[in-house]
Enzyme design. Sequence first.
Site, PDB file in Angstrom:
ATOM      1  CB  ILE A 198      11.308   2.854   2.500  1.00  0.00           C
ATOM      2  CG1 ILE A 198      10.270   3.589   2.210  1.00  0.00           C
ATOM      3  CG2 ILE A 198      12.683   2.707   2.099  1.00  0.00           C
ATOM      4  CD1 ILE A 198      10.811   5.164   2.030  1.00  0.00           C
ATOM      5  CG  ASP A 199       9.904  -0.042   7.425  1.00  0.00           C
ATOM      6  OD1 ASP A 199       9.742  -1.189   7.161  1.00  0.00           O
ATOM      7  OD2 ASP A 199      10.777  -0.316   8.800  1.00  0.00           O
ATOM      8  CE  LYS A 200       0.477   3.590   7.841  1.00  0.00           C
ATOM      9  NZ  LYS A 200      -0.318   3.002   8.825  1.00  0.00           N
TER      10      LYS A 200
END
Length: 354
Positions: free
Chosen positions: A163-165
């Site tokens: 998942i994104d930062k």
Amino acid sequence: MASLDEELEDSLDDLEPQEGTVELYEHFRVVADRGQSLLRVDKFLFEHLEHASRNRIQKAAEAGMVMVGGKPVKSNYRVKPLDVVTVMMDRPRYSTEITPEDIPLDIVYEDDCLLVVNKPAGLVVHPGCGNYSGTLVNALAWHLRDNPDYDPNSPQVGLVHRIDKDTSGLLVVAKTPFAKTFLGKQFFDKTTRRTYQALVWGQPDPSEGTVESQIIRNPKDRLQMAVSFDPSEGKHAVTHYRTLERFGYTTLVECRLETGRTHQIRVHMKHIGHPLFSDERYGGNIILKGTTFAPYRHFVEECFSTCPRQALHARTLGFVHPVTGQEMFFTSEMPDDMASLLGKWRDYTEKMNK
């Protein structure tokens, strides 16, 4: 060391916004022979690079990472004798060896073959693109440092998805090669159960629906992804959404994923006219709905300060256990920043409705 193909994967999929012009670093250089016949640059590099796919080279060219004579070229550029062809990236060359780092982990489940972790917003998942340490993978290496069967540098174990930062929420990690293969197949076959909660601008109409498209890298901005309906390009993506709670100018939605493409929810919600609240990369960090009055502007600015990242949380994760065959299902509570943000919008809506 990672292959050039893996390095290109990291550079293309994990880029973070940069202030001003992005500095590029040379990772590969080849000078065409004097007798070189005219040849497309993607094919030329494919023949000269031992560990890079032609598809990845083409994507690198689209992103401005392939240069001839110091200038970016497209895949169809024809290499001439003595052309200097370089592959550039937005970070210096580095070793991909994962070093254990004592970083706190919120582990919600663990057994001999897998673990489920609740990732906080701001924690990068995997080293690359300027984030060479301090990542979730480094933390996992520390946590499993006494497990002789877990090699953090082996692609056969570790993260099954990303998942994104600046997205918070649940991730599953495989501790054995069998678990990695078994879980990976479930993601490929779209049999996992994943839902996200997001605060978006506006009120989706209809209140629930499905967004289906190809997702490609934005040809005008390589830091963004974009929607395409050309089946010959990009990757197929399907997002189901439904409204959970309305706040007048914003809405809390649940998104259920069939696929897991880069920035999928952020891109799909923007495509239907409802960017995620506070999502700087996709235009959600400015006031898109509401009044022009100063008190409202001040309220929204406070909301941006409360949750200074895209308001997106990976809330649930379900899969079949690789060994027991048991259905596993996990739920993650809303993190403090998003919970506070929703609280502000509830209070605002109640005051407006009095």
